[in-house]
Enzyme design. Structure first.
Site, PDB file in Angstrom:
ATOM      1  N   ASN A 153       0.929  -1.324   0.109  1.00 38.93           N
ATOM      2  CA  ASN A 153      -0.094   0.037  -0.091  1.00 38.93           C
ATOM      3  C   ASN A 153       0.813   1.376   0.164  1.00 38.93           C
ATOM      4  OD1 ASN A 153      -2.898  -1.055   0.174  1.00 38.93           O
ATOM      5  ND2 ASN A 153      -1.336  -2.083   1.871  1.00 38.93           N
ATOM      6  N   GLU A 154       1.201   1.778  -1.224  1.00 35.37           N
ATOM      7  CA  GLU A 154       1.979   2.851  -1.290  1.00 35.37           C
ATOM      8  C   GLU A 154       1.293   4.057  -1.119  1.00 35.37           C
ATOM      9  OE1 GLU A 154       5.062   2.297  -1.742  1.00 35.37           O
ATOM     10  OE2 GLU A 154       5.485   0.652  -2.817  1.00 35.37           O
TER      11      GLU A 154
END
Ligand code: F6R
Length: 254
Positions: A153-154
């Site tokens: 989850n950037e």
């Protein structure tokens, strides 16, 4: 339910910290087995969990810890590399843990990075459904990326994001370049559990080792929770332990 800010545990070394966490996991697995139930463990890859997996293997070999009642869900997988690629997270998990313990193969879940583009959305919904069918995750193990990611989850990743296809941050790809033998070989995309998926785990243990992680750990704990720093969203969970060695805790008030 009372909500607690993240607990912070600092140990002299990653080995010492990992041994403590492994002992807690072993106790929880055994306790659940006496109740006749499954223990659902969310798993991570990368360098961070290696000492934890090493200790879990030792507990299996030397102290009779069985994983037959464990169900595993891995956080993520690169998209577009074969499952048996030396750098796939599937290969990593078998080499670092699954080949050495008695976790039943049908209980292993790792996102499939070979899935056809048109199938990804329904595949991800199926991954979420499998977690729900197992009764939800008891304990999610996490590392933290220098981009501030948890899973893949950037930034920006909203608190309610679910398992999905994502594009990797340039920092994440740079950090993987050496393993892949050059930046050009690092996949551009991945499948990851969402922040929302992670936050639904009943308990979360996020580990970080070394000076290279100190700045992002401090930011994740201090900054107002925001999708711009996905790890900061852990502050809202209420049952999180941040497990650090001395070097990763450099910028925290102790
Ligand atoms: C791995 C994962 C990532 C890593 C993070 C830290 O499954 O989801 O979030 O935990 O990139 O990687 P290492 O441990 O290699 O520093």
């Amino acid at each position: 339910m009372i909500s607690h800010p993240p607990r912070i545990e600092v140990s002299a070394s990653s080995d010492a910290a990992s041994k403590k966490l492994a002992a807690r996991i072993a106790a929880a697995i055994r306790h659940r087995e006496t109740e006749g139930g499954h223990y659902v463990l969310g798993l991570a890859t990368g360098s961070t969990p290696i000492p934890l997996y090493r200790e879990l293997i030792r507990l299996h070999r030397e102290e009779g810890l069985s994983f037959r009642n464990v169900i595993g869900f891995n956080l993520d997988e690169y998209l577009g590399i074969p499952a048996d690629d030396p750098n796939s997270f599937r290969t990593f998990m078998f080499e670092q843990l699954f080949d050495h313990i008695d976790l039943p193969v049908p209980n292993i879940h790792i996102p499939d990075g070979t899935i056809e583009t048109g199938e990804i959305e329904s595949y991800c919904a199926g991954y979420e459904a499998a977690i729900a069918a197992a009764g939800g995750i008891d304990l999610q193990i996490l590392g933290i990326g220098r981009s501030g990611h948890i899973g893949f989850n950037e930034p920006p990743s909203p608190a309610d994001s679910r398992t999905r296809r994502v594009t990797l941050d340039p920092v994440t790809r740079e950090d993987a370049a050496a393993t892949f033998g050059g930046l050009g070989n690092v996949p551009v995309e991945a499948i990851t559990m969402g922040v929302g998926t992670i936050l639904e785990a009943r308990e979360i243990a996020m580990m970080a080792w070394g000076a290279g992680k100190a700045a992002i750990v401090a930011k994740a704990l201090r900054e107002t929770p925001s999708p711009a720093l996905p790890a900061s969203l852990l502050q809202n969970h209420g049952n999180v332990t941040i497990i650090l060695d001395d070097a990763a805790a450099t910028y925290l008030d102790r």
